[in-house]
Design a protein around this motif. Structure first.
Motif, PDB file in Angstrom:
ATOM      1  N   ASP A  10       0.520  -1.417   0.142  1.00 62.93           N
ATOM      2  CA  ASP A  10      -0.202  -0.499   0.066  1.00 62.93           C
ATOM      3  C   ASP A  10       0.915   0.721   0.032  1.00 62.93           C
ATOM      4  N   ARG A  11       1.764   1.169   1.044  1.00 63.41           N
ATOM      5  CA  ARG A  11       2.458   2.273   1.043  1.00 63.41           C
ATOM      6  C   ARG A  11       3.640   2.795  -0.905  1.00 63.41           C
ATOM      7  N   TRP A  12       3.925   1.906  -1.424  1.00 60.81           N
ATOM      8  CA  TRP A  12       4.367   1.636  -2.428  1.00 60.81           C
ATOM      9  C   TRP A  12       3.616   2.026  -3.641  1.00 60.81           C
ATOM     10  N   SER A  13       2.314   2.182  -3.352  1.00 59.26           N
ATOM     11  CA  SER A  13       1.133   1.984  -3.907  1.00 59.26           C
ATOM     12  C   SER A  13       1.100   3.683  -3.982  1.00 59.26           C
ATOM     13  N   VAL A  15       3.156   5.268  -3.317  1.00 56.71           N
ATOM     14  CA  VAL A  15       4.531   6.593  -3.680  1.00 56.71           C
ATOM     15  C   VAL A  15       4.970   7.093  -5.006  1.00 56.71           C
ATOM     16  N   ILE A  16       4.079   5.488  -5.336  1.00 56.71           N
ATOM     17  CA  ILE A  16       4.482   5.746  -7.443  1.00 56.71           C
ATOM     18  C   ILE A  16       3.257   5.683  -7.377  1.00 56.71           C
ATOM     19  N   GLY A  17       2.186   6.191  -7.084  1.00 58.67           N
ATOM     20  CA  GLY A  17       0.754   6.484  -7.747  1.00 58.67           C
ATOM     21  C   GLY A  17       0.444   6.005  -8.182  1.00 58.67           C
ATOM     22  N   VAL A  18       0.304   4.378  -8.582  1.00 57.42           N
ATOM     23  CA  VAL A  18      -1.091   3.133  -8.722  1.00 57.42           C
ATOM     24  C   VAL A  18      -1.179   2.856  -8.160  1.00 57.42           C
ATOM     25  N   GLU A  19      -2.599   2.066  -8.663  1.00 60.17           N
ATOM     26  CA  GLU A  19      -3.912   1.157  -7.617  1.00 60.17           C
ATOM     27  C   GLU A  19      -3.937   0.010  -8.474  1.00 60.17           C
ATOM     28  N   PRO A  20      -3.568  -1.365  -7.542  1.00 58.12           N
ATOM     29  CA  PRO A  20      -3.552  -2.349  -8.464  1.00 58.12           C
ATOM     30  C   PRO A  20      -4.622  -2.896  -8.017  1.00 58.12           C
ATOM     31  N   LEU A  21      -5.534  -3.229  -8.971  1.00 56.66           N
ATOM     32  CA  LEU A  21      -7.080  -4.441  -8.605  1.00 56.66           C
ATOM     33  C   LEU A  21      -7.237  -5.066  -7.395  1.00 56.66           C
ATOM     34  N   ARG A  22      -6.134  -5.473  -7.684  1.00 61.68           N
ATOM     35  CA  ARG A  22      -6.100  -6.861  -6.510  1.00 61.68           C
ATOM     36  C   ARG A  22      -4.736  -6.842  -6.136  1.00 61.68           C
ATOM     37  N   VAL A  23      -3.976  -7.501  -5.221  1.00 63.82           N
ATOM     38  CA  VAL A  23      -3.272  -8.042  -4.882  1.00 63.82           C
ATOM     39  C   VAL A  23      -3.056  -9.246  -3.634  1.00 63.82           C
ATOM     40  N   GLN A  24      -2.413 -10.467  -3.990  1.00 68.02           N
ATOM     41  CA  GLN A  24      -2.706 -11.501  -3.872  1.00 68.02           C
ATOM     42  C   GLN A  24      -1.353 -12.289  -3.187  1.00 68.02           C
ATOM     43  N   ILE A  25      -1.745 -13.123  -2.624  1.00 68.83           N
ATOM     44  CA  ILE A  25      -0.280 -14.415  -2.303  1.00 68.83           C
ATOM     45  C   ILE A  25      -0.465 -15.376  -3.268  1.00 68.83           C
ATOM     46  N   ARG A  26       0.087 -15.784  -3.468  1.00 72.39           N
ATOM     47  CA  ARG A  26      -0.022 -18.015  -4.219  1.00 72.39           C
ATOM     48  C   ARG A  26       1.286 -18.415  -4.889  1.00 72.39           C
ATOM     49  N   ARG A  27       1.065 -19.878  -4.386  1.00 69.93           N
ATOM     50  CA  ARG A  27       2.308 -20.647  -5.101  1.00 69.93           C
ATOM     51  C   ARG A  27       2.583 -20.234  -5.713  1.00 69.93           C
ATOM     52  N   MET A  28       3.707 -19.997  -6.730  1.00 71.23           N
ATOM     53  CA  MET A  28       4.477 -19.414  -7.293  1.00 71.23           C
ATOM     54  C   MET A  28       5.856 -20.484  -7.804  1.00 71.23           C
ATOM     55  N   LEU A  60       7.596  -3.654  -5.492  1.00 67.08           N
ATOM     56  CA  LEU A  60       8.457  -1.775  -6.148  1.00 67.08           C
ATOM     57  C   LEU A  60       8.661  -2.153  -7.702  1.00 67.08           C
ATOM     58  N   HIS A  61       8.822  -2.974  -8.109  1.00 66.32           N
ATOM     59  CA  HIS A  61       8.960  -3.964  -9.730  1.00 66.32           C
ATOM     60  C   HIS A  61       8.077  -4.127 -10.007  1.00 66.32           C
ATOM     61  N   GLU A  62       7.399  -5.220  -9.451  1.00 65.67           N
ATOM     62  CA  GLU A  62       5.715  -5.442  -9.831  1.00 65.67           C
ATOM     63  C   GLU A  62       4.583  -4.934 -10.069  1.00 65.67           C
ATOM     64  N   LEU A  63       5.116  -3.262  -8.716  1.00 60.95           N
ATOM     65  CA  LEU A  63       3.869  -2.388  -8.767  1.00 60.95           C
ATOM     66  C   LEU A  63       4.185  -1.407 -10.184  1.00 60.95           C
ATOM     67  N   LEU A  64       5.398  -1.411 -10.347  1.00 57.75           N
ATOM     68  CA  LEU A  64       6.728  -0.210 -11.700  1.00 57.75           C
ATOM     69  C   LEU A  64       5.319  -1.363 -12.587  1.00 57.75           C
ATOM     70  N   HIS A  65       4.927  -1.812 -12.579  1.00 55.79           N
ATOM     71  CA  HIS A  65       4.994  -2.812 -13.791  1.00 55.79           C
ATOM     72  C   HIS A  65       3.312  -1.927 -14.594  1.00 55.79           C
ATOM     73  N   LEU A  66       2.872  -1.508 -13.774  1.00 55.37           N
ATOM     74  CA  LEU A  66       1.318  -0.572 -13.441  1.00 55.37           C
ATOM     75  C   LEU A  66       0.713   0.451 -13.983  1.00 55.37           C
ATOM     76  N   ARG A  67       2.449   0.917 -14.586  1.00 55.63           N
ATOM     77  CA  ARG A  67       3.688   2.220 -15.762  1.00 55.63           C
ATOM     78  C   ARG A  67       3.336   1.869 -16.220  1.00 55.63           C
ATOM     79  N   VAL A  68       4.036   0.761 -16.708  1.00 57.41           N
ATOM     80  CA  VAL A  68       5.586   0.070 -17.627  1.00 57.41           C
ATOM     81  C   VAL A  68       5.676  -0.839 -17.593  1.00 57.41           C
ATOM     82  N   ALA A  69       4.914  -2.120 -18.725  1.00 56.89           N
ATOM     83  CA  ALA A  69       4.378  -2.921 -18.741  1.00 56.89           C
ATOM     84  C   ALA A  69       5.305  -3.896 -18.744  1.00 56.89           C
TER      85      ALA A  69
END
Length: 77
Positions: A10-13, A15-28, A60-69
């Motif tokens: 939430d804090r990084w979102s 700071v960089i001005g993005v709003e993820p539609l959904r944030v989840q933790i899963r097995r990867m 931060l890396h993943e949230l930046l992808h909401l700005r640059v794919a």
């Protein structure tokens, strides 16, 4: 999702001005996280066992992808 991890997302979102539609933790099995073009950000459960500083980098890396794919010059700058 652990409260501390969610708070960092939430804090990084904010700071960089993005709003993820959904944030989840899963097995990867092959990566620490992913971001969809629809705005969903998924983090690996294994990431939660990594040092907090590394978690911050991945968040931060993943949230930046909401700005640059992609990982082109703009993303790297």
């Amino acid at each position: 999702m652990p409260a501390g991890f969610k708070a960092r997302v939430d804090r990084w979102s904010s700071v960089i001005g993005v709003e993820p539609l959904r944030v989840q933790i899963r097995r990867m099995t092959a990566k620490w996280a992913s971001c969809s073009s629809a705005g969903r950000v998924c983090f690996s459960r294994d990431l939660l066992r990594q040092p907090e500083a590394f978690q911050e980098v991945v968040i931060l890396h993943e949230l930046l992808h909401l700005r640059v794919a992609n990982h082109g010059k703009l993303f790297k700058s």
